[in-house]
Each structure stands twice: as structure tokens, then as C-alpha cells.
Design an enzyme around this catalytic site. Structure first.
Site, PDB file in Angstrom:
ATOM      1  N   HIS A  29      39.827  39.025  40.065  1.00 26.63           N
ATOM      2  CA  HIS A  29      41.064  39.764  40.228  1.00 26.63           C
ATOM      3  C   HIS A  29      42.169  39.035  39.053  1.00 26.63           C
ATOM      4  O   HIS A  29      43.244  39.533  38.988  1.00 26.63           O
ATOM      5  CB  HIS A  29      41.809  39.940  41.596  1.00 26.63           C
ATOM      6  CG  HIS A  29      41.051  40.985  42.278  1.00 26.63           C
ATOM      7  ND1 HIS A  29      41.348  42.248  42.273  1.00 26.63           N
ATOM      8  CD2 HIS A  29      40.188  40.769  43.413  1.00 26.63           C
ATOM      9  CE1 HIS A  29      40.656  42.843  43.219  1.00 26.63           C
ATOM     10  NE2 HIS A  29      39.594  42.025  43.599  1.00 26.63           N
ATOM     11  N   LYS A  73      36.591  44.983  36.647  1.00 26.22           N
ATOM     12  CA  LYS A  73      38.278  45.264  36.787  1.00 26.22           C
ATOM     13  C   LYS A  73      39.030  45.232  35.403  1.00 26.22           C
ATOM     14  O   LYS A  73      39.029  45.971  34.783  1.00 26.22           O
ATOM     15  CB  LYS A  73      38.839  43.905  37.781  1.00 26.22           C
ATOM     16  CG  LYS A  73      38.141  44.184  39.162  1.00 26.22           C
ATOM     17  CD  LYS A  73      38.679  43.242  40.183  1.00 26.22           C
ATOM     18  CE  LYS A  73      37.976  43.652  41.469  1.00 26.22           C
ATOM     19  NZ  LYS A  73      36.485  43.941  41.691  1.00 26.22           N
ATOM     20  N   SER A 108      42.332  39.523  46.753  1.00 25.16           N
ATOM     21  CA  SER A 108      42.340  41.231  46.754  1.00 25.16           C
ATOM     22  C   SER A 108      43.046  41.866  47.618  1.00 25.16           C
ATOM     23  O   SER A 108      43.572  43.134  47.300  1.00 25.16           O
ATOM     24  CB  SER A 108      40.785  41.363  46.808  1.00 25.16           C
ATOM     25  OG  SER A 108      40.415  41.523  47.908  1.00 25.16           O
TER      26      SER A 108
END
Lengths: 91, 410
Positions: B213, B244, B185
Site C-alpha cells: 500500500h 494498487k 491496510s
């Protein structure tokens, strides 16, 4: 018998001590007197991440892995050398 | 002495940070206008630090599903699934995720953080071993601390170092679980997963990949790094988040292993917390459908990421090693990063300030996360702003004192 193994233990311990001092001095901007009582975080100003990285370098030198909970227990240079001694002895 | 006295050094660092201008840890958006725009201090601001990779937070179909669910089923479940029961939506989301990943089992958690906390602390018990990448997310470290397994770190993205550590563990009893992330990240780099999977096979370990992610970002179908690297069969557990690409909140773990459902009555961060509300479940299921049926979103995301990463690199900034939706610029020191971040925000661009110890290698980072919803004009606005401030600060080559660009609107 006991005398012989004590001699052997002593030499492994010395080797570990030498490695710890070598890796610590590589990390410090200028030479600082270091004893077993030296507190790694407080006296040497290393943060927890720097300690982790410095332990990784020692792990390479000694061919051992130091579990995270064992690193967390370490405060002084003496603590570290004792922990490494034990882990190295366990193989 | 107050019980809070131990935080004195942290307080000093925080006060120093705030004295430069805005407080990066308590930015307040007066309004959110779209996935890519908000209002900060009365100024229209482009959002380039939200992890909203596919821009689905404002997808009209997701919003509709969410509204229908809240009207039909209420605002919250007011309890845990173990003590108070599951709703149909919880089970449906789990089976949809299992289907999407081609696995038999799925468990949904109330946050992504809790998914790592629960899965790591429960899968690996006393006598077992967790072998984690040194640059792992805080939720992975905390999951390790909550459990009773022995934890060893290997050097970031280094399969040889991993192998060395697995070899040292070879004679020790207990199961071994290797933990890596699809996209890290802070710098946006990916694990060398094919090589790590080879180590896993050779050493007889289990492998868990956190695709927080990379879900919706990597792989032809968006299933993440394991799909992109062609090693899904070697990955025993996939952990991920809804906060996300899927635009809501929550976490999950999918697996094929027999007996996985036992975790539901053993995993404390699953058992002793309230389950996700119906509105969140409903929008997440719909977002999953959108992610599957609109591969064009991933193409746009990729193009935007390339434009920002390539543009910042061309200007002379130090960016991460590979193109990814996380684009981080490393600045020479903490003070410069804080000043730069304040200037960007004053000029109408919000992104994340990431400082040591939260960053690898003591980097001070300006961290962007690109969205498929960003327009080319918005990306170019960010680039122009970086160029002007970077020249003014003497960080990149070129003449100083460029006029700051005006904010682009979507």
C-alpha cells in the site's frame, strides 16, 4: 534429588496456572468457573483474535514467546498451561 | 451432516449482514466509467474504495501498451515460467523493478498474495524464525503457515516488543526474518521503520517490508516507507503488488542478497502457477514509468488524502492516527457500520465495509482509499454525505436531517 526438582516444577506450574487464570478472568465480562477441561473458544466464547491477544499478555508475564503453531494446538485451559510449562522450561 | 455444516455460524453472520441491504461481499458494478466512477444498481456511484492510488487503470499510455501486447503476444502464457518458459516482458519487468529499487534482483509473481506466500514460506525454512507484526495482512499469515519456520508475533508497530522477542530468540539457532508493512491496510498507519531497522541491526536479523500500500505513495520517488524513513539499506527484501498504485495485478520481491535467483527453483507459489499475461506485464511496465515520471500524481494523492482525513476528523468522526490514502472511520458497532455503509451506497458512494475479525482491535470500519484521480468535488461530496448521515445517526455533533448531497461528477 528428583523430589526437589519435582517441587520446583510444581511451583512454576502453579505460577503459570495463576497467570493464565488471572489473564482469562480479566478478559471475561463476568466470572465463570474454569477448569483444565474448559475449552477456551467454545466454553468461554473467545474468538481466535481474543485468544491471540490474551496469549500476548501471558507472554509478557512469563517472558516467553509462544509460536503460532503452538497456539493453534491449544483447545483447553489445560492444553495452554502444558504448552506454557514446556516453553518456559525450554527458556 | 453436510461437509459444509461447519460454516453454519459463518452463514448466520453473513445472512444477518445481507439482511440490512446490499451484500458487501458481492457488490456488482454494472459498469466502471473511470478510476473514480462506476454504476451500481443503475446509479452513478463514486468509487472511494478501490486502492487505485494513482488512478492509472485508465491511463491512455498504459492501455495502449496493454492492447499492443495482447495483439502481438496473445491473451495468456498458459503456463508457469519454470515449466513453460518466460516471455521477454517478464524479464524486462523484473529488471525495471530492480533498477527502480536500486537492487540487483527481482522476482515477479502472479499476485501480491502469492509474492508473500512464496517469499515468506521459502526464505524461512525449518529452524528459522519469522517475527511478524500482529496486525499483518492475511497473505503474511498464510505465507507463515505454508512454510516450516517458527512464527512469533510482536505487538503492532511496537519496536520495544519486537526487541524483547528478538532477545528471547537470541540463543536459538536459525536465521531470523522480521516482517512489517509500509502502510497497514485497515487503518492506514505506517510501521516505525527507523526504530525497527535499529532492532534488526542490533539483533543480526533480516528485514522484509511489504510495500503493497506504500509503493507509489510514500518516499520522494515513491519507493515506499523504506525510502521515506531513509532506511533502504537496512531492508533486505521488499515485497509489493501491481494491483494498487500500478493499476494491474501481480506481485514482486526485490533484493540485493547473493544467490536470490535460487528461489526461482525452490519457491512453490512461483513455480506451480501460470505466469502473468503479456497485457498485464506491458501495462505494469508502463505504469511504473508513469509513476516515476509524474511525481505530481503523488502530490495530488497526498492532498486528497489530507482533505478527506482532515475533513472527517473535523466533522467529529474517529479516523486513523495518520494521514494516508487509506482513511478509515471507526463506528461504534457492527450494526451501525453496516447501516451507514448501505446508506452511503444508496446515495452514490462506494467504499469498503471492514468488520472484525478482519480489523484490528475489533473495530467496525468504513474504509476509504483515496486516489490521485479524485476531484476535490468528489472528496467534498463524500464529506457532505458522511456529515449528513453521521448527524442523522447521532454519531457526530450538529443538527440532523440535512438534505443528502447530490452526487458530484468528475
Amino acid at each position: 534429588m528428583g523430589g526437589l526438582s519435582a517441587v520446583k516444577m510444581e511451583s512454576v506450574s502453579d505460577q503459570i496456572r495463576a497467570i493464565v487464570l488471572k489473564q482469562l478472568s480479566a478478559l471475561l465480562p463476568e466470572p465463570v468457573p474454569i477448569s483444565d477441561q474448559t475449552n477456551i473458544v467454545r466454553d468461554l466464547g473467545l474468538d481466535s483474535l481474543a485468544v491471540m491477544d490474551f496469549v500476548m499478555a501471558i507472554e509478557d508475564d512469563l517472558d516467553i514467546s509462544v509460536p503460532l503453531d503452538r497456539i493453534a494446538e491449544v483447545e483447553t485451559v489445560g492444553d495452554l498451561i502444558r504448552t506454557l510449562d514446556e516453553l518456559k522450561a525450554q527458556g | 451432516m453436510s461437509i459444509l455444516a461447519k460454516f453454519a455460524p459463518l452463514r448466520d453472520a453473513y445472512e444477518k449482514l445481507k439482511s440490512v441491504g446490499y451484500d458487501p461481499f458481492s457488490i456488482k458494478f454494472d459498469a466502471i466509467l473511470s478510476p473514480t466512477e462506476g454504476v451500481v444498481n443503475g446509479r452513478r456511484t463514486i468509487l472511494l474504495g478501490t486502492n487505485n492510488y494513482l488512478g492509472l487503470t485508465y491511463d491512455p499510455t498504459c492501455i495502449r501498451k496493454s492492447v499492443e501486447a495482447v495483439e502481438a503476444q496473445g491473451t495468456g502464457t498458459t503456463g508457469s515460467r519454470i515449466a513453460n518458459g518466460s516471455y521477454d516482458g517478464h524479464k524486462r519487468l523484473e529488471s525495471e523493478l530492480a533498477r527502480y529499487f536500486g537492487r540487483r534482483h527481482c522476482m515477479v509473481f502472479s499476485t501480491g498474495y502469492q509474492a508473500n506466500l512464496g517469499i515468506l514460506s521459502t526464505l524461512a525454512g525449518r529452524e528459522d524464525h519469522l517475527i511478524i507484526d500482529a496486525d499483518s495482512h492475511a497473505s503474511i499469515y498464510d505465507g507463515c503457515r505454508l512454510g516450516h519456520a517458527e512464527v512469533v508475533r510482536f505487538r503492532h508497530n511496537d519496536p520495544d516488543d519486537l526487541y524483547k522477542r528478538m532477545r528471547r530468540l537470541a540463543d536459538k539457532p536459525g536465521e531470523k526474518l522480521i516482517v512489517v508493512e509500509g502502510i497497514y491496510s485497515m487503518l492506514g498507519d505506517s510501521a516505525p521503520l527507523a526504530e525497527i531497522a535499529a532492532v534488526k541491526r542490533e539483533t543480526g536479523a533480516y528485514l522484509l517490508v511489504d510495500e503493497a500500500h506504500s509503493l507509489g505513495v510514500l518516499g520522494e520517488n515513491g519507493r515506499g516507507l523504506a525510502e521515506a524513513a531513509g532506511v533502504e539499506a537496512d531492508v533486505d527484501f521488499v515485497v509489493g503488488t501491481f494491483s494498487k498504485s500500478l493499476g494491474s495485478v501481480g506481485g514482486f520481491c526485490v533484493a540485493d542478497i547473493d544467490g536470490f535467483d535460487m528461489l526461482r527453483v525452490a519457491c512453490r507459489p512461483y513455480m506451480f502457477t501460470a505466469s502473468l499475461p503479456p497485457s498485464v506485464i506491458a501495462s505494469t511496465i508502463q505504469a511504473l514509468h508513469q509513476m516515476e515520471s509524474r511525481p505530481g500524481l503523488r502530490t495530488r494523492l497526498r492532498n486528497n488524502a489530507k482533505r478527506l482525513h482532515g475533513g472527517l476528523g473535523a466533522l467529529g468522526f474517529q479516523v486513523g492516527p495518520e494521514v494516508s490514502p487509506i482513511v478509515s472511520v471507526a463506528l461504534p458497532d457492527r450494526e451501525t457500520a453496516i447501516m451507514f455503509w448501505n446508506r452511503l451506497l444508496n446515495a452514490g458512494l462506494y467504499l469498503n465495509l471492514a468488520l472484525p475479525p478482519a480489523t484490528p482491535n475489533n473495530h467496525s470500519l468504513l474504509r476509504s482509499s483515496v486516489s490521485a484521480a479524485h476531484s476535490t468535488a468528489q472528496i467534498d461530496f463524500a464529506l457532505d454525505l458522511f456529515a449528513a448521515i453521521g448527524r442523522e445517526f447521532g454519531l457526530i455533533p450538529g443538527a440532523g436531517a440535512d438534505a443528502l448531497p447530490q452526487a458530484a461528477t468528475a
